[in-house]
Design a protein around this motif. Structure first.
Motif, PDB file in Angstrom:
ATOM      1  N   ARG A 214       0.825  -1.204   0.000  1.00 25.08           N
ATOM      2  CA  ARG A 214       0.000   0.000   0.000  1.00 25.08           C
ATOM      3  C   ARG A 214       0.862   1.260   0.000  1.00 25.08           C
ATOM      4  NH1 ARG A 214      -2.892  -1.911   5.098  1.00 25.08           N
ATOM      5  NH2 ARG A 214      -2.976   0.323   5.554  1.00 25.08           N
ATOM      6  N   LEU A 215       1.948   1.244   0.753  1.00 27.53           N
ATOM      7  CA  LEU A 215       2.839   2.406   0.814  1.00 27.53           C
ATOM      8  C   LEU A 215       3.488   2.667  -0.535  1.00 27.53           C
ATOM      9  CD1 LEU A 215       4.112   4.524   2.727  1.00 27.53           C
ATOM     10  CD2 LEU A 215       5.937   2.888   3.175  1.00 27.53           C
ATOM     11  N   PHE A 216       3.999   1.632  -1.172  1.00 30.44           N
ATOM     12  CA  PHE A 216       4.634   1.800  -2.481  1.00 30.44           C
ATOM     13  C   PHE A 216       3.614   2.288  -3.521  1.00 30.44           C
ATOM     14  CE2 PHE A 216       7.639  -1.876  -1.128  1.00 30.44           C
ATOM     15  CZ  PHE A 216       8.362  -1.002  -0.334  1.00 30.44           C
ATOM     16  N   ALA A 217       2.394   1.763  -3.423  1.00 24.58           N
ATOM     17  CA  ALA A 217       1.353   2.150  -4.382  1.00 24.58           C
ATOM     18  C   ALA A 217       0.910   3.599  -4.180  1.00 24.58           C
ATOM     19  CB  ALA A 217       0.156   1.217  -4.262  1.00 24.58           C
ATOM     20  N   ALA A 218       1.078   4.138  -2.964  1.00 27.25           N
ATOM     21  CA  ALA A 218       0.625   5.496  -2.661  1.00 27.25           C
ATOM     22  C   ALA A 218       1.603   6.569  -3.104  1.00 27.25           C
ATOM     23  CB  ALA A 218       0.377   5.619  -1.153  1.00 27.25           C
ATOM     24  N   CYS A 219       2.770   6.176  -3.619  1.00 29.15           N
ATOM     25  CA  CYS A 219       3.792   7.167  -3.977  1.00 29.15           C
ATOM     26  C   CYS A 219       3.319   8.117  -5.071  1.00 29.15           C
ATOM     27  CB  CYS A 219       5.071   6.461  -4.417  1.00 29.15           C
ATOM     28  SG  CYS A 219       5.930   5.630  -3.065  1.00 29.15           S
ATOM     29  N   ALA A 220       2.560   7.599  -6.038  1.00 29.54           N
ATOM     30  CA  ALA A 220       2.082   8.458  -7.128  1.00 29.54           C
ATOM     31  C   ALA A 220       1.162   9.547  -6.593  1.00 29.54           C
ATOM     32  CB  ALA A 220       1.364   7.610  -8.176  1.00 29.54           C
TER      33      ALA A 220
ATOM     34  N   ARG B 178       5.414  11.131   4.454  1.00 32.19           N
ATOM     35  CA  ARG B 178       4.277  11.332   5.362  1.00 32.19           C
ATOM     36  C   ARG B 178       2.967  11.381   4.576  1.00 32.19           C
ATOM     37  NH1 ARG B 178       8.200  14.581   8.042  1.00 32.19           N
ATOM     38  NH2 ARG B 178       7.548  16.458   6.929  1.00 32.19           N
ATOM     39  N   ARG B 179       2.992  11.997   3.400  1.00 37.99           N
ATOM     40  CA  ARG B 179       1.781  12.028   2.570  1.00 37.99           C
ATOM     41  C   ARG B 179       1.422  10.614   2.112  1.00 37.99           C
ATOM     42  NH1 ARG B 179       4.510  16.618   0.428  1.00 37.99           N
ATOM     43  NH2 ARG B 179       5.116  15.483  -1.474  1.00 37.99           N
ATOM     44  N   ALA B 180       2.423   9.862   1.661  1.00 38.67           N
ATOM     45  CA  ALA B 180       2.163   8.493   1.201  1.00 38.67           C
ATOM     46  C   ALA B 180       1.640   7.624   2.337  1.00 38.67           C
ATOM     47  CB  ALA B 180       3.444   7.897   0.614  1.00 38.67           C
ATOM     48  N   ARG B 181       2.209   7.796   3.516  1.00 41.55           N
ATOM     49  CA  ARG B 181       1.757   7.028   4.678  1.00 41.55           C
ATOM     50  C   ARG B 181       0.293   7.311   4.983  1.00 41.55           C
ATOM     51  NH1 ARG B 181       4.621   9.039   9.801  1.00 41.55           N
ATOM     52  NH2 ARG B 181       2.970  10.583   9.591  1.00 41.55           N
ATOM     53  N   ASP B 182      -0.112   8.590   4.863  1.00 38.97           N
ATOM     54  CA  ASP B 182      -1.507   8.943   5.100  1.00 38.97           C
ATOM     55  C   ASP B 182      -2.408   8.343   4.025  1.00 38.97           C
ATOM     56  OD1 ASP B 182      -0.738  10.344   7.338  1.00 38.97           O
ATOM     57  OD2 ASP B 182      -0.769  12.304   6.355  1.00 38.97           O
ATOM     58  N   PHE B 183      -1.990   8.436   2.764  1.00 40.74           N
ATOM     59  CA  PHE B 183      -2.778   7.857   1.675  1.00 40.74           C
ATOM     60  C   PHE B 183      -2.933   6.347   1.852  1.00 40.74           C
ATOM     61  CE2 PHE B 183      -1.638  11.676  -0.984  1.00 40.74           C
ATOM     62  CZ  PHE B 183      -2.940  12.072  -1.237  1.00 40.74           C
ATOM     63  N   ALA B 184      -1.886   5.701   2.360  1.00 38.09           N
ATOM     64  CA  ALA B 184      -1.906   4.248   2.540  1.00 38.09           C
ATOM     65  C   ALA B 184      -2.666   3.829   3.801  1.00 38.09           C
ATOM     66  CB  ALA B 184      -0.474   3.710   2.601  1.00 38.09           C
ATOM     67  N   GLY B 185      -3.026   4.791   4.647  1.00 38.38           N
ATOM     68  CA  GLY B 185      -3.770   4.485   5.851  1.00 38.38           C
ATOM     69  C   GLY B 185      -2.960   3.730   6.887  1.00 38.38           C
ATOM     70  N   ILE B 186      -1.678   4.077   6.998  1.00 41.27           N
ATOM     71  CA  ILE B 186      -0.797   3.393   7.952  1.00 41.27           C
ATOM     72  C   ILE B 186      -0.556   4.329   9.136  1.00 41.27           C
ATOM     73  CG2 ILE B 186       1.463   2.342   8.295  1.00 41.27           C
ATOM     74  CD1 ILE B 186       1.575   1.895   5.255  1.00 41.27           C
TER      75      ILE B 186
END
Length: 314
Positions: free
Chosen positions: A112-118, A225-233
């Motif tokens: 999920r984290l890797f997928a949220a990078c975009a 931090r943005r990616a972490r939030d998008f990934a819901g972690i």
């Protein structure tokens, strides 16, 4: 002697002994700002205590870190006659904030984290999503520190041999880091994209911004931090205890040791090699990375049970 001059002398002394002393420098600069640049003998214990206590919250690991840095600084100042007495408080309060425990990402959370990078790197962002994804995968797959990954140049990455040359790291040492087949494949795909966008001179940064320049650490941390939030972690404990970028390195180490247990490898023999791979000076540094996750506890317990049964039947 004023505070700033004493700090400069101390930093020069420590670095002449081979210490990098970057974190300590930041603490001392913050101390100088807090007490102002006045004579060393004019600093009272109350001034130091105000700096140590900060905003007056719980006593944390950072409080202890500041105290440790100032202890070394005042020992140096006393030995050189820069002060007549230490202004450090004589009583050290007990740490009231719980010790920070690294976060170990699950396989699903990593995906999920890797997928949220975009999503974390929209068009207006100086950092591109596929670049960020490649950095995060390398931090996890090769267990690198962020600074090590961002400092890589084109010349440092030998994809034909699946090797990274990590130079002048935390302890002023360079090391060669081997990559597995899957990680080499991800880096090869990234480099193919990079060649279409930026210079491939050997001195160019391997990971770069949209303009071809090196990626600042703060930019990567903000995007994470943005990616972490998008990934819901997230986890309980407030903003200071949320999963960090550096926890990708912790996760890579723990997952590797779990895999060794599951394969039946001799983990005790492999740990010194892991320490070298991570760039640690001894096993003590590596042991801090082995956070006892349920998976690691389970595999270690199974291994102990196996040995216990063998001993019982011997």
């Amino acid at each position: 002697m004023n505070v700033s001059d004493a700090i400069s002398l101390y930093l020069t002394h420590k670095r002449s002994l081979g210490h990098r002393f970057l974190t300590e420098e930041n603490v001392l600069r913050a101390f100088r700002k807090a007490v102002s640049d006045r004579p060393m003998n004019g600093i009272e214990a109350a001034d130091v205590l105000v700096f140590l206590n900060g905003k007056g919250g719980p006593v944390t690991e950072y409080w202890a870190k500041k105290y440790h840095v100032l202890s070394g600084f005042y020992r140096f100042a006393l030995s050189r006659g820069l002060v007549t007495q230490s202004s450090l408080p004589r009583r050290i309060p007990l740490q009231t904030a719980p010790e920070f425990v690294p976060y170990i990402y699950s396989d699903d959370e990593l995906r999920r984290l890797f997928a949220a990078c975009a999503a974390a790197c929209p068009g207006r962002c100086h950092l591109e999503g596929d670049v960020m994804r490649a950095v995060l995968i390398l931090l996890y797959g090769a267990a690198l520190r962020l600074g090590e990954a961002l400092s890589l140049t084109i010349a440092d990455v030998d994809l034909s041999e699946s090797l990274l040359q990590v130079r002048e790291t935390k302890f002023f040492k360079s090391r060669v880091v081997a990559m597995g087949r899957d990680l080499t494949g991800v880096m090869s795909d990234y480099l193919a994209l990079r060649r279409n966008r930026h210079s491939t001179l050997e001195a160019s940064p391997f990971f770069c911004c949209r303009d071809g320049g090196p990626i600042p650490r703060h930019m990567m941390q903000a995007a994470f931090r943005r990616a972490r939030d998008f990934a819901g972690i997230d986890r309980d404990g407030g903003s200071r205890r949320q999963p960090r970028l550096h926890d990708l390195r912790h996760s890579g180490v723990v997952h590797r040791v779990v895999a060794w247990y599951r394969r039946g490898d001799n983990v005790q023999d492999l740990l010194p090699k892991l320490a070298t791979y991570l760039g640690h000076v001894d096993l003590h540094g590596t042991q801090r990375y082995l956070t006892m996750t349920p998976d690691l506890l389970r595999e270690a317990s199974l291994r102990f049970e196996h040995y216990a049964m063998e001993a019982h039947h011997a």
